[in-house]
Scaffold this motif. Structure first.
Motif, PDB file in Angstrom:
ATOM      1  N   LEU A 111       0.821  -1.205   0.000  1.00 27.95           N
ATOM      2  CA  LEU A 111       0.000   0.000   0.000  1.00 27.95           C
ATOM      3  C   LEU A 111       0.862   1.265   0.000  1.00 27.95           C
ATOM      4  O   LEU A 111       0.509   2.259  -0.638  1.00 27.95           O
ATOM      5  N   GLY A 112       1.995   1.216   0.680  1.00 35.23           N
ATOM      6  CA  GLY A 112       2.916   2.356   0.650  1.00 35.23           C
ATOM      7  C   GLY A 112       3.453   2.608  -0.747  1.00 35.23           C
ATOM      8  O   GLY A 112       3.575   3.752  -1.191  1.00 35.23           O
ATOM      9  N   ARG A 113       3.745   1.538  -1.441  1.00 37.36           N
ATOM     10  CA  ARG A 113       4.227   1.655  -2.816  1.00 37.36           C
ATOM     11  C   ARG A 113       3.141   2.243  -3.711  1.00 37.36           C
ATOM     12  O   ARG A 113       3.405   3.088  -4.564  1.00 37.36           O
ATOM     13  N   PHE A 114       1.895   1.816  -3.515  1.00 32.79           N
ATOM     14  CA  PHE A 114       0.800   2.382  -4.292  1.00 32.79           C
ATOM     15  C   PHE A 114       0.636   3.869  -3.980  1.00 32.79           C
ATOM     16  O   PHE A 114       0.388   4.671  -4.890  1.00 32.79           O
ATOM     17  N   LEU A 115       0.777   4.242  -2.722  1.00 33.32           N
ATOM     18  CA  LEU A 115       0.681   5.664  -2.373  1.00 33.32           C
ATOM     19  C   LEU A 115       1.720   6.477  -3.140  1.00 33.32           C
ATOM     20  O   LEU A 115       1.432   7.576  -3.617  1.00 33.32           O
ATOM     21  N   ASP A 116       2.910   5.935  -3.275  1.00 31.06           N
ATOM     22  CA  ASP A 116       3.977   6.627  -4.007  1.00 31.06           C
ATOM     23  C   ASP A 116       3.715   6.665  -5.509  1.00 31.06           C
ATOM     24  O   ASP A 116       4.043   7.645  -6.170  1.00 31.06           O
ATOM     25  N   ARG A 143      10.880  -1.718  -9.224  1.00 29.39           N
ATOM     26  CA  ARG A 143      11.376  -1.240  -7.925  1.00 29.39           C
ATOM     27  C   ARG A 143      12.723  -0.589  -8.121  1.00 29.39           C
ATOM     28  O   ARG A 143      13.531  -1.016  -8.932  1.00 29.39           O
ATOM     29  N   THR A 144      12.963   0.437  -7.332  1.00 30.66           N
ATOM     30  CA  THR A 144      14.254   1.107  -7.377  1.00 30.66           C
ATOM     31  C   THR A 144      14.894   0.989  -6.009  1.00 30.66           C
ATOM     32  O   THR A 144      14.229   0.839  -5.006  1.00 30.66           O
ATOM     33  N   GLY A 145      16.198   1.161  -6.000  1.00 29.58           N
ATOM     34  CA  GLY A 145      16.908   1.188  -4.736  1.00 29.58           C
ATOM     35  C   GLY A 145      17.162  -0.165  -4.264  1.00 29.58           C
ATOM     36  O   GLY A 145      17.471  -0.682  -3.354  1.00 29.58           O
ATOM     37  N   GLU A 169      -7.713  -4.406  -7.792  1.00 28.31           N
ATOM     38  CA  GLU A 169      -7.117  -4.735  -9.090  1.00 28.31           C
ATOM     39  C   GLU A 169      -6.220  -3.612  -9.579  1.00 28.31           C
ATOM     40  O   GLU A 169      -5.130  -3.850 -10.104  1.00 28.31           O
ATOM     41  N   ARG A 170      -6.662  -2.376  -9.400  1.00 28.79           N
ATOM     42  CA  ARG A 170      -5.855  -1.223  -9.828  1.00 28.79           C
ATOM     43  C   ARG A 170      -4.562  -1.122  -9.024  1.00 28.79           C
ATOM     44  O   ARG A 170      -3.489  -0.883  -9.582  1.00 28.79           O
ATOM     45  N   ILE A 171      -4.659  -1.308  -7.730  1.00 25.33           N
ATOM     46  CA  ILE A 171      -3.462  -1.246  -6.883  1.00 25.33           C
ATOM     47  C   ILE A 171      -2.458  -2.310  -7.320  1.00 25.33           C
ATOM     48  O   ILE A 171      -1.272  -2.019  -7.494  1.00 25.33           O
ATOM     49  N   LEU A 172      -2.933  -3.521  -7.516  1.00 30.58           N
ATOM     50  CA  LEU A 172      -2.035  -4.600  -7.945  1.00 30.58           C
ATOM     51  C   LEU A 172      -1.409  -4.296  -9.300  1.00 30.58           C
ATOM     52  O   LEU A 172      -0.219  -4.555  -9.515  1.00 30.58           O
ATOM     53  N   ALA A 173      -2.182  -3.723 -10.214  1.00 32.67           N
ATOM     54  CA  ALA A 173      -1.653  -3.397 -11.543  1.00 32.67           C
ATOM     55  C   ALA A 173      -0.583  -2.313 -11.450  1.00 32.67           C
ATOM     56  O   ALA A 173       0.485  -2.436 -12.054  1.00 32.67           O
ATOM     57  N   VAL A 174      -0.857  -1.264 -10.705  1.00 31.95           N
ATOM     58  CA  VAL A 174       0.103  -0.159 -10.584  1.00 31.95           C
ATOM     59  C   VAL A 174       1.401  -0.643  -9.955  1.00 31.95           C
ATOM     60  O   VAL A 174       2.496  -0.346 -10.439  1.00 31.95           O
ATOM     61  N   VAL A 175       1.290  -1.400  -8.891  1.00 32.88           N
ATOM     62  CA  VAL A 175       2.478  -1.869  -8.181  1.00 32.88           C
ATOM     63  C   VAL A 175       3.265  -2.860  -9.026  1.00 32.88           C
ATOM     64  O   VAL A 175       4.500  -2.823  -9.048  1.00 32.88           O
TER      65      VAL A 175
END
Length: 71
Positions: A8-13, A69-71, A58-64
């Motif tokens: 969820l944090g990744r989706f927020l970003d 990933r970086t870093g 579904e949208r959250i999973l698609a975006v993530v």
């Protein structure tokens, strides 16, 4: 659950800024669900009963999954 926090944090970003106001309200409703339900939904063991939450999961999973990933 740490895994949910990371997802969820990744989706927020990566995707939250693109949500409409209604979708942001759905996101808040999603956050109010118990962790075991969230885990089931994001691990595709079950679907949210509400179609709007189902679309948001579904949208959250698609975006993530589409963003490397970086870093």
């Amino acid at each position: 659950m740490l895994e949910l926090d990371l997802l969820l944090g990744r989706f927020l970003d990566l995707g939250y800024a693109e949500l409409s106001e209604d979708e942001r309200q759905d996101f808040l409703a999603l956050l109010g669900a118990p962790d075991p339900h969230l885990s089931d939904w994001f691990m595709s063991r079950r679907e949210p009963p509400d179609p709007r939450l189902r679309a948001l999961v579904e949208r959250i999973l698609a975006v993530v999954s589409e963003s490397p990933r970086t870093g």
